[in-house]
Enzyme design. Structure first.
Site, PDB file in Angstrom:
ATOM      1  N   SER A   1       0.835  -1.200   0.000  1.00 10.80           N
ATOM      2  CA  SER A   1       0.000   0.000   0.000  1.00 10.80           C
ATOM      3  C   SER A   1       0.876   1.259   0.000  1.00 10.80           C
ATOM      4  CB  SER A   1      -0.971  -0.052   1.187  1.00 10.80           C
ATOM      5  OG  SER A   1      -2.049   0.838   1.008  1.00 10.80           O
TER       6      SER A   1
ATOM      7  N   ASP B   1      -9.888  -6.052  -3.959  1.00  5.08           N
ATOM      8  CA  ASP B   1      -9.324  -4.974  -3.133  1.00  5.08           C
ATOM      9  C   ASP B   1     -10.188  -3.723  -3.304  1.00  5.08           C
ATOM     10  OD1 ASP B   1      -7.781  -2.947  -1.954  1.00  5.08           O
ATOM     11  OD2 ASP B   1      -5.891  -3.806  -2.652  1.00  5.08           O
TER      12      ASP B   1
ATOM     13  N   HIS C   1      -7.654  -6.152   0.359  1.00  7.72           N
ATOM     14  CA  HIS C   1      -6.446  -5.366   0.583  1.00  7.72           C
ATOM     15  C   HIS C   1      -5.514  -6.055   1.582  1.00  7.72           C
ATOM     16  CE1 HIS C   1      -4.185  -1.727   0.052  1.00  7.72           C
ATOM     17  NE2 HIS C   1      -4.164  -1.464   1.341  1.00  7.72           N
TER      18      HIS C   1
END
Length: 286
Positions: free
Chosen positions: A97, A224, A253
């Site tokens: 991320s 996600d 995610h």
């Protein structure tokens, strides 16, 4: 506990497992959490013969913050100081991320001399926010609502999360483990959360990604909802010259936990093929 001190006198906490004769994997964590997000993966990589280094971003976990500087350049510089302080070579850099954006900026700002390969895990790249060049990005009103939650009560936002949506359904995640991820975010100081939120939402690495010449694995779930695949990972794979994309069906995610076996297998197989002076590590049996 091991720490390094950066040039602006911020103490960065890290853990370093495994021996110096092993290929080092350096893990950079997601927005809002700390290096503990990697804890359940580290035994797999250690058993496979890697050296595993994870660190807390400034202002997170056990790292302090000398002044409220959380722009992407500063975060990339912290990563550079960690690699230089430990004199790491032939590194596999794994960023999840926001950690993926940090890894990209590190490479474009400091070069790839210490790095053999890159893993972008559900990256916040090329960019998240809606803009003229990114019409399918997150709309301003959604960004504003998220910012308000971070400022006033991030718990209200976290309460709306469904465990299955975040982690996926391949591997049941206990309520206690899911709560520990939420607790990491609740415990991060609000000014730091806000500053890194702006960094995460303000990222635009579109022009930087084509300059990455390293072997790169992009790994992401097609479910996600935080960093949608078509907005982030798929575009990264198109922009980075030597990138391969692994998509885990049904993964969210939090695929590093929800799809831990497949996730570790993909990274381990990629790492085993990288050149370098360290002895070869095993490919995961999976």
């Amino acid at each position: 506990m091991p720490f390094i001190e950066t040039k602006d006198r911020t103490s960065i906490h890290f853990t370093d497992w495994g021996g110096a004769d092993r290929r080092p994997i350096v893990f950079t964590h997601a927005w809002g959490v700390h290096k503990g997000m990697w804890d359940y993966l580290l035994p797999e990589f250690l058993d496979a013969g890697y050296r595993c280094i994870a660190y807390d971003r400034r202002g997170h976990g056990r790292s302090d913050i000398a002044e409220l500087r959380c722009d992407l350049d500063t975060l990339a510089d912290d990563l550079a100081e960690l690699l230089e302080s430990l004199d790491l070579r032939d590194v596999l850099l794994v960023g999840h991320s926001l950690g993926g954006a940090e890894a990209v900026r590190y490479l474009t700002r400091h070069g790839s001399g210490r790095v053999a390969g890159l893993v972008l895990s559900a990256p916040s790249a090329p960019m998240l926010a809606q803009a003229p060049g990114n019409p399918n990005g997150i709309p301003p009103e959604v960004v504003g609502a998220m910012r308000q939650f971070v400022r006033t009560d991030i718990g209200a936002m976290l309460d709306s999360w469904q465990v299955e949506d975040f982690f996926g359904t391949a591997r049941p995640i206990s309520a206690a483990l899911a709560d520990s991820v939420r607790r990491q975010m609740v415990d991060t100081p609000v000014p730091v959360m806000l500053a890194t939120f702006e960094t995460n939402m303000g990222v635009d690495l579109t022009a930087e990604l084509p300059g990455i010449e390293l072997p790169t694995l992009i790994i992401q779930g097609d479910a996600d909802i935080n960093n949608p695949l078509e907005l982030t990972g798929r575009r990264c794979a198109e922009l980075i010259p030597h990138a391969s994309l692994t998509v885990l069906p049904g993964a969210g995610h939090g695929l590093y936990l929800g799809e831990a076996d497949a996730y570790a297998d993909a990274i381990g197989s990629f790492a085993a093929l990288l050149p370098g002076r360290h002895r070869s590590a095993a490919v995961f049996a999976g």
